[in-house]
Design an enzyme around this catalytic site. Sequence first.
Site, short mmCIF file in Angstrom:
data_model
loop_
_atom_site.label_atom_id
_atom_site.label_comp_id
_atom_site.label_asym_id
_atom_site.label_seq_id
_atom_site.Cartn_x
_atom_site.Cartn_y
_atom_site.Cartn_z
N LYS A 126 0.87 -1.19 0.00
CA LYS A 126 0.00 0.00 0.00
C LYS A 126 0.90 1.23 0.00
CE LYS A 126 -4.47 0.86 0.28
NZ LYS A 126 -5.62 -0.01 -0.04
N ASP A 166 -7.18 4.21 -4.28
CA ASP A 166 -7.79 4.07 -2.96
C ASP A 166 -8.38 5.46 -2.68
OD1 ASP A 166 -7.82 2.05 -0.52
OD2 ASP A 166 -7.42 4.00 0.37
P1 NDP Z 1 -13.02 7.67 -2.47
O1 NDP Z 1 -11.94 8.67 -2.31
O2 NDP Z 1 -13.62 7.46 -3.79
O3 NDP Z 1 -14.22 8.00 -1.46
C1 NDP Z 1 -13.99 8.07 -0.09
C2 NDP Z 1 -15.29 8.42 0.60
O4 NDP Z 1 -15.12 8.25 2.01
C3 NDP Z 1 -15.71 9.86 0.40
O5 NDP Z 1 -17.10 9.96 0.47
C4 NDP Z 1 -15.04 10.54 1.58
O6 NDP Z 1 -15.63 11.78 1.98
C5 NDP Z 1 -15.22 9.51 2.67
N1 NDP Z 1 -14.17 9.66 3.65
C6 NDP Z 1 -12.83 9.63 3.43
N2 NDP Z 1 -12.16 9.84 4.56
C7 NDP Z 1 -13.09 10.03 5.50
C8 NDP Z 1 -13.02 10.31 6.89
N3 NDP Z 1 -11.84 10.43 7.51
N4 NDP Z 1 -14.18 10.41 7.57
C9 NDP Z 1 -15.38 10.28 6.93
N5 NDP Z 1 -15.52 10.04 5.62
C10 NDP Z 1 -14.38 9.91 4.93
O7 NDP Z 1 -12.44 6.31 -1.87
P2 NDP Z 1 -12.96 4.81 -2.10
O8 NDP Z 1 -14.43 4.79 -2.24
O9 NDP Z 1 -12.11 4.20 -3.15
O10 NDP Z 1 -12.53 4.13 -0.72
C11 NDP Z 1 -13.42 4.03 0.38
C12 NDP Z 1 -12.93 2.92 1.33
O11 NDP Z 1 -12.91 1.68 0.61
C13 NDP Z 1 -11.53 3.09 1.89
O12 NDP Z 1 -11.48 2.53 3.17
C14 NDP Z 1 -10.67 2.25 0.94
O13 NDP Z 1 -9.46 1.84 1.56
C15 NDP Z 1 -11.62 1.09 0.70
N6 NDP Z 1 -11.37 0.28 -0.48
C16 NDP Z 1 -11.31 0.85 -1.72
C17 NDP Z 1 -11.12 0.06 -2.83
C18 NDP Z 1 -11.13 0.61 -4.22
O14 NDP Z 1 -11.05 -0.19 -5.16
N7 NDP Z 1 -11.26 1.92 -4.42
C19 NDP Z 1 -10.91 -1.39 -2.71
C20 NDP Z 1 -11.09 -1.90 -1.37
C21 NDP Z 1 -11.28 -1.06 -0.31
P3 NDP Z 1 -14.85 13.17 1.70
O15 NDP Z 1 -15.02 13.42 0.25
O16 NDP Z 1 -15.52 14.15 2.59
O17 NDP Z 1 -13.41 12.93 2.09
O1 2IT Z 2 -7.91 -1.68 -0.53
C1 2IT Z 2 -7.88 -2.16 -1.68
O2 2IT Z 2 -8.03 -3.37 -1.89
C2 2IT Z 2 -7.71 -1.25 -2.81
N1 2IT Z 2 -7.62 -0.04 -2.60
C3 2IT Z 2 -7.60 -1.78 -4.20
C4 2IT Z 2 -6.21 -2.25 -4.48
C5 2IT Z 2 -5.93 -2.68 -5.88
O3 2IT Z 2 -4.75 -2.98 -6.13
O4 2IT Z 2 -6.82 -2.74 -6.73
#
Ligand code: NDP
Ligand code: 2IT
Length: 447
Positions: A126, A166
């Site tokens: 990561k 992420d």
């Molecule tokens: P995005 O940046 O697309 O969206 C993040 C969302 O979470 C936004 O709505 C954001 O609000 C909110 N958020 C971020 N930080 C905080 C905080 N400290 N408190 C409250 N709300 C918060 O990210 P993703 O949707 O890609 O990721 C969301 C989660 O999913 C993370 O935990 C990530 O690690 C996990 N994840 C993502 C994957 C992927 O493929 N993208 C795969 C697996 C897991 P704001 O705009 O106000 O910051």
């Molecule tokens: O937390 C996760 O699994 C991700 N942000 C996606 C990682 C990836 O390599 O697609």
Amino acid sequence: MKKNIDDFLDIVKQRNGNEPEFLQAVEEVAETVLPYIIEHDIYYGKNILLRMVEPERVISFRVCWVDDSGEIQVNRGYRVQMNSAIGPYKGGLRFHPSVNMSILKFLAFEQVFKNSLTTLQMGGGKGGSDFDPKGKSDNEIMRFCHAFMTELCRHIGPNTDVPAGDIGVGSREIGFLFGMYKKLRNEFTGVLTGKGLTWGGSLIRPEATGYGNVYFAQQMLTHNNDTIKGKKVVISGSGNVAQYAAEKVIQLGGTVLTLSDSSGYIYDSEGINRDKLDFVMNLKNVKRGRIKEYIDKYPDAVYKEGEKPWAVACDVAMPCATQNELNEDDAKILLKNGCICVSEGANMPSTKKAISQFHKAKILFAPGKASNAGGVATSGLEMTQNSLRYNWTRKEVDDKLKEIMSDIHESCIKYGKTNTDYIDYVKGANIAGFVKVADAMLAQGII
Ligand code: NDP
Ligand code: 2IT
């Protein structure tokens, strides 16, 4: 048993005392995996978990760039290369002001187990930066991404380490990062996943984490002779994972009641339907606005500033924003209101005490390393397509994603059995993820 776990955690705490999120992730794994190690001679006495909690390599670097007003900005960049026993390091990049070593080590550690569960050959890593993309122009984002890649490019490669998105890193950022990698290395390779469809990306990758999470929730419900159809679903976040979790819930006949961002949440008692979700996708992905703007468009919905959505009565909860966003009190409210299933889209969104509440109440609870693995799994499918120099159809990728989520569910059941009918998905995911990595490490010797 408790003494073994305490002794192990003491060593990890001594070495990583100022890394609370990392310690939290390790503790959750140790509590389920150490008993398994003690019961199995092939793993016992080999310090295998102690080896797994030490990153193979940690890289930290300076990122200098010039903002639109001509000011020189300095950020910190990182890549944690945690474990490569079963494949090249693989895992996302997070751009958020809260990013530090503790958060990236917890994410990299979780990623090792998650990637192992996907059935594909990917190690865990990561990275990211304390850079805050909020309020930055497209040109500033480009200059930052380019500057970040000038250093990162030395440490990654299609057979070494393959980053992806992420929090704060989506298709726009992956484009800028890929462009600079290609220029510096003079290679067009699958070094990043989440690429655009015209330059090596995979269909379904944008949707995969959210879709996969709903497929997993559906698997858990089916196992209990139930279904997501007709269920009221509360979702936090409004980014990539939340949006596509909402899309799949709607497609499968559930009702999505909430979405949120770090400022607050919206509650639409009528349900967020396809048209309303299209509005949210445009608001967040194109206009880069805030979720509270939803009520300007749909005044019958309510916006709660500074609050999280867990007090809204629901059958299913999907935390899809960030770590530790659902605490013990939130868990108690969810249970009081009749929630029967929690499926984590985010990484470690539920605190340890919240998880204990869910387990005590014997509701369905899926930890992120199982339920959100669809994203990285589809990244793995993107890597395969890049190697083949061939693209699968949307249906082909979606079918493979469904199959992988179903395989992960089976693995959780295999290792997560308890002495009642109840499946402990935390135990199941941790042990199933551990076994594959541990076997590879043992085969490869002490390195
Ligand atoms: P995005 O940046 O697309 O969206 C993040 C969302 O979470 C936004 O709505 C954001 O609000 C909110 N958020 C971020 N930080 C905080 C905080 N400290 N408190 C409250 N709300 C918060 O990210 P993703 O949707 O890609 O990721 C969301 C989660 O999913 C993370 O935990 C990530 O690690 C996990 N994840 C993502 C994957 C992927 O493929 N993208 C795969 C697996 C897991 P704001 O705009 O106000 O910051
Ligand atoms: O937390 C996760 O699994 C991700 N942000 C996606 C990682 C990836 O390599 O697609």
